[in-house]
Scaffold this motif. Structure first.
Motif, PDB file in Angstrom:
ATOM      1  N   CYS A  15       0.840  -1.197   0.000  1.00 43.11           N
ATOM      2  CA  CYS A  15       0.000   0.000   0.000  1.00 43.11           C
ATOM      3  C   CYS A  15       0.868   1.237   0.000  1.00 43.11           C
ATOM      4  O   CYS A  15       2.064   1.195   0.315  1.00 43.11           O
ATOM      5  N   ARG A  16       0.264   2.326  -0.375  1.00 45.61           N
ATOM      6  CA  ARG A  16       0.845   3.650  -0.184  1.00 45.61           C
ATOM      7  C   ARG A  16      -0.303   4.603   0.110  1.00 45.61           C
ATOM      8  O   ARG A  16      -1.115   4.907  -0.751  1.00 45.61           O
ATOM      9  N   TYR A  17      -0.351   5.025   1.355  1.00 47.98           N
ATOM     10  CA  TYR A  17      -1.364   5.972   1.811  1.00 47.98           C
ATOM     11  C   TYR A  17      -0.659   7.154   2.484  1.00 47.98           C
ATOM     12  O   TYR A  17       0.544   7.073   2.770  1.00 47.98           O
ATOM     13  N   PRO A  18      -1.361   8.224   2.750  1.00 51.27           N
ATOM     14  CA  PRO A  18      -0.741   9.327   3.477  1.00 51.27           C
ATOM     15  C   PRO A  18      -0.131   8.848   4.796  1.00 51.27           C
ATOM     16  O   PRO A  18      -0.802   8.200   5.604  1.00 51.27           O
ATOM     17  N   ASP A  19       1.134   9.105   4.981  1.00 46.29           N
ATOM     18  CA  ASP A  19       1.876   8.739   6.189  1.00 46.29           C
ATOM     19  C   ASP A  19       2.038   7.227   6.359  1.00 46.29           C
ATOM     20  O   ASP A  19       2.355   6.759   7.453  1.00 46.29           O
ATOM     21  N   ALA A  20       1.824   6.445   5.313  1.00 44.04           N
ATOM     22  CA  ALA A  20       1.992   4.997   5.411  1.00 44.04           C
ATOM     23  C   ALA A  20       2.437   4.459   4.056  1.00 44.04           C
ATOM     24  O   ALA A  20       1.647   4.432   3.109  1.00 44.04           O
ATOM     25  N   THR A  21       3.695   4.047   3.981  1.00 43.06           N
ATOM     26  CA  THR A  21       4.222   3.526   2.719  1.00 43.06           C
ATOM     27  C   THR A  21       4.268   1.997   2.707  1.00 43.06           C
ATOM     28  O   THR A  21       4.771   1.410   1.752  1.00 43.06           O
TER      29      THR A  21
END
Length: 339
Positions: free
Chosen positions: A13-19
């Motif tokens: 995943c790649r989400y805001p503040d989480a890669t």
């Protein structure tokens, strides 16, 4: 029944503040929030207004990706192609590659590419190529500007100069249309681009179920595996649409939270928008065991429903319950019993 058990063998995943999934999980445990004030580069002050401003956006915060840039050299993507396609294509491709690597088959190595497929969930592609359609509307803008200049009594020579300068300003930010423009602006080519990159021949398409698009993609992939149409599937969702088209629409629906976000609540306030991508790699459970692949979880049932004559843009409790009932029935589980 065992043929319907699907193993999750890869995550990315790649989400805001989480890669990564690990970082996302730590954010959940720490109850950290990634919603911040929308930066001017994504939505200028001129687009923002109150709830009564029909053409403006009544939201100030969103969950925005930071410090992400697609590495086109890694995937051997030429510059013109990169600029022609919406950023959702590249975010999906990068995340799909990470899911493949996590599943133990980087770049699709070791897979039967004839039975490997991709299903992505997405609505309306993304904001970047949608913004680029402004360039294609230049004849309309030119006509409106010329009419305004004539009404203001501006001479022909001065008006022509203004229109020339305005055309440069309107067209300069966007790529010149080419043979990749159409494909790069379509949602259905998001999955197709992943298939193209890794030479997968099983199946490849995009599904649109609005907010449930990513779950619909996973369910569709599970069906393809259970029916033995494919032996390996990538499924997920991608969204990068923080532009006036969607945000004005949600503002008019009064669906956006003004301060604290409460969605599944007796006193809901609406939601705050965000962007990102998540992908799972799936196999039939017995195949995953036979190949010695790690299994994060098993999917044993799935279901969907429609609200029918109920709400069109607001989900109803009966429709949600119907989907859950169907999923439990397929899984042969009693939701009222523990374990």
């Amino acid at each position: 029944m065992t043929g319907d058990r699907i193993a999750v063998v890869g995550l990315a995943c790649r989400y805001p503040d989480a890669t990564s999934p690990e970082q996302l999980w730590q954010n959940v445990l720490g109850r950290r929030r990634a919603f911040r004030r929308l930066p001017e580069v994504r939505l200028g002050a001129g687009y923002r207004g109150g709830p009564r401003d029909a053409d403006l956006v009544a939201v100030s915060h969103a969950a925005v990706l930071r410090d992400w840039e697609f590495d086109r050299q890694r995937f051997a993507i030429p510059g013109p192609l990169y600029r022609a396609a919406d950023q959702t294509h590249w975010l999906a491709l990068e995340t799909a590659a990470a899911a493949l690597a996590d599943a133990g088959c980087p770049l699709g190595e070791g897979l039967d590419r004839d039975t490997a497929g991709v299903v992505f969930g997405n609505s309306l592609t993304g904001e970047f190529t949608r913004a680029g359609t402004l360039r294609l509307r230049w004849p309309f803008l030119a006509d409106a500007a010329a009419t305004s200049l004539r009404a203001a009594g501006i001479g022909d020579d001065a008006a022509a100069d203004v229109l020339h300068r305005l055309e440069e300003l309107v067209k300069q930010p966007f790529p010149v249309p080419g043979d990749e423009t159409l494909a790069g602006a379509l949602a259905n080519t998001i999955a197709g681009r992943v298939c193209n990159q890794f030479d997968f021949h099983g199946t490849g398409y995009t599904v649109d179920g609005a907010c449930s698009s990513s779950l619909l993609a996973v369910m569709t992939a599970c069906r393809a595996l259970a029916d033995r149409e494919c032996d390996f599937m990538l499924a997920g969702g991608v969204d990068m649409s923080l532009d006036p088209f969607e945000l004005v629409g949600f503002s008019r629906l009064d669906a956006l939270a003004k301060d604290e976000m409460r969605v599944y609540d007796a006193d809901p306030t609406g939601f705050l928008p965000g962007e990102g991508c998540g992908v799972v790699a799936l196999m039939r459970a017995e195949d995953a065991e036979r190949s010695g692949r790690r299994s994060y979880a098993r999917i044993v049932g799935w279901g969907s429903s429609s609200d029918g004559a109920g709400g069109l843009s607001r989900p109803e409790r009966r429709g949600q319950a119907l989907a859950l009932t169907r999923a439990y029935r397929k899984a042969a589980l009693d939701p009222c019993r523990a374990g």
